[in-house]
Design an enzyme around this catalytic site. Sequence first.
Site, PDB file in Angstrom:
ATOM      1  N   SER A   9       0.840  -1.202   0.000  1.00 51.78           N
ATOM      2  CA  SER A   9       0.000   0.000   0.000  1.00 51.78           C
ATOM      3  C   SER A   9       0.869   1.244   0.000  1.00 51.78           C
ATOM      4  CB  SER A   9      -0.898   0.004   1.241  1.00 51.78           C
ATOM      5  OG  SER A   9      -1.452   1.298   1.406  1.00 51.78           O
ATOM      6  N   HIS A  34      -1.382  -1.280  -4.133  1.00 51.12           N
ATOM      7  CA  HIS A  34      -2.644  -1.027  -3.452  1.00 51.12           C
ATOM      8  C   HIS A  34      -2.757   0.477  -3.189  1.00 51.12           C
ATOM      9  CE1 HIS A  34      -6.026  -2.325  -0.872  1.00 51.12           C
ATOM     10  NE2 HIS A  34      -5.641  -1.394  -0.022  1.00 51.12           N
ATOM     11  N   ASP A  36      -5.046   3.383  -1.512  1.00 49.00           N
ATOM     12  CA  ASP A  36      -6.102   3.607  -0.528  1.00 49.00           C
ATOM     13  C   ASP A  36      -6.732   4.981  -0.688  1.00 49.00           C
ATOM     14  OD1 ASP A  36      -6.160   1.194   1.148  1.00 49.00           O
ATOM     15  OD2 ASP A  36      -4.082   1.725   1.623  1.00 49.00           O
ATOM     16  N   MET A  38      -9.478   7.559   0.556  1.00 53.72           N
ATOM     17  CA  MET A  38     -10.328   7.848   1.729  1.00 53.72           C
ATOM     18  C   MET A  38     -10.933   9.239   1.582  1.00 53.72           C
ATOM     19  SD  MET A  38      -7.872   6.472   4.778  1.00 53.72           S
ATOM     20  CE  MET A  38      -6.854   4.999   4.591  1.00 53.72           C
ATOM     21  N   HIS A  67      -8.614   0.730  -3.526  1.00 50.94           N
ATOM     22  CA  HIS A  67      -9.500   0.441  -2.391  1.00 50.94           C
ATOM     23  C   HIS A  67     -10.251   1.720  -2.039  1.00 50.94           C
ATOM     24  CE1 HIS A  67      -9.603  -0.894   2.155  1.00 50.94           C
ATOM     25  NE2 HIS A  67     -10.810  -0.822   1.628  1.00 50.94           N
ATOM     26  N   MET A  69     -12.461   3.709   0.184  1.00 54.60           N
ATOM     27  CA  MET A  69     -13.064   3.861   1.512  1.00 54.60           C
ATOM     28  C   MET A  69     -13.818   5.179   1.501  1.00 54.60           C
ATOM     29  SD  MET A  69      -9.764   2.431   3.560  1.00 54.60           S
ATOM     30  CE  MET A  69      -8.758   2.720   2.117  1.00 54.60           C
ATOM     31  N   MET A 138     -11.226  -7.027   5.692  1.00 54.34           N
ATOM     32  CA  MET A 138     -10.462  -6.021   6.441  1.00 54.34           C
ATOM     33  C   MET A 138     -10.048  -6.612   7.790  1.00 54.34           C
ATOM     34  SD  MET A 138     -10.061  -3.361   4.576  1.00 54.34           S
ATOM     35  CE  MET A 138      -9.158  -2.465   5.844  1.00 54.34           C
ATOM     36  N   ASP A 176      -6.330  -7.104   4.429  1.00 57.39           N
ATOM     37  CA  ASP A 176      -5.753  -5.747   4.476  1.00 57.39           C
ATOM     38  C   ASP A 176      -5.799  -5.202   5.895  1.00 57.39           C
ATOM     39  OD1 ASP A 176      -5.053  -3.095   4.080  1.00 57.39           O
ATOM     40  OD2 ASP A 176      -6.746  -2.614   2.769  1.00 57.39           O
TER      41      ASP A 176
HETATM   42  C1  DX5 Z   1      -6.305   0.842   6.042  1.00 54.88           C
HETATM   43  C2  DX5 Z   1      -5.943   0.680   4.588  1.00 54.88           C
HETATM   44  C3  DX5 Z   1      -4.792  -0.222   4.396  1.00 54.88           C
HETATM   45  C4  DX5 Z   1      -3.525   0.263   4.989  1.00 54.88           C
HETATM   46  C5  DX5 Z   1      -2.820  -0.939   5.486  1.00 54.88           C
HETATM   47  O1  DX5 Z   1      -7.436   1.593   6.145  1.00 54.88           O
HETATM   48  O2  DX5 Z   1      -7.039   0.141   3.856  1.00 54.88           O
HETATM   49  O3  DX5 Z   1      -4.618  -0.587   3.036  1.00 54.88           O
HETATM   50  O4  DX5 Z   1      -2.686   0.958   4.097  1.00 54.88           O
HETATM   51  O5  DX5 Z   1      -1.759  -0.502   6.204  1.00 54.88           O
HETATM   52  P1  DX5 Z   1      -0.944  -1.409   7.219  1.00 54.88           P
HETATM   53  O6  DX5 Z   1      -0.348  -2.528   6.427  1.00 54.88           O
HETATM   54  O7  DX5 Z   1       0.056  -0.432   7.723  1.00 54.88           O
HETATM   55  O8  DX5 Z   1      -1.900  -1.904   8.270  1.00 54.88           O
HETATM   56 ZN    ZN Z   2      -6.523  -0.712   1.809  1.00 55.51          ZN
END
Ligand code: DX5
Ligand code: ZN
Length: 222
Positions: A9, A34, A36, A38, A67, A69, A138, A176
Amino acid sequence: MRTARLAPSILSADFSRLGADVAMLESAGADCIHVDVMDGRFVPNLTFGAKVIETVRRCTALPLDVHLMVVEPERYFDDFVAAGATGLTIHVEAAPHLHRQLARIRELGALAGVAVNPATPLSTVDDVLEQLDLLLVMSVNPGFGGQQFIERSIAKVALARRRLDEAGSRAALEVDGGINRTTIGECWRAGADTFVAGAAVFGAPDPRAELAALRAQCAIHA
Ligand code: DX5
Ligand code: ZN
């Protein structure tokens, strides 16, 4: 013979050198990147949108596992696929019309994924299993990198593996959150095949060696 897929990620990357970090991940053998996204509404944090996806797209030939969110994820499908996303994963908790939303992702030519939060039962995705290219369990509450792995997720991964197999699905089973050398092996043994890792990779003194170590853990727990 299953193969573990590593999806580092970029949430934990150094954004002043994002291109170099992505190139490093690719040369270190990552299977996809990956990304993320948000929105500060579905999760209490803000990250990035189409512009960064487009930037990462220019830095690598690897698939981009995006991903989402966010609430109302369908608002972003067209732009993110145009920006170069290979797959879009939406949260079941933010998708009241999951069937239609997954169909739309595939219609755009992307891989369709659905993510399930730690407190959300897997049964919420039972009726769309055949529409999935990826099921994301998750293992932390989404929003931040570097959180601790929730142990209960292992049983959930095992259940997800059974449900996908029973449905004859070939969807990837991704996990994840909190994935590191200690947690990846159990997830692999429970049936996950795709692993997101942020803090474990970028927080390591040698991120390249860390990717190799994560892969080795899957081989050990075969
Ligand atoms: C969390 C994200 C993850 C995050 C994982 O909300 O969806 O993809 O980057 O990070 P680590 O591996 O640090 O838990
Ligand atoms: Zn993620």
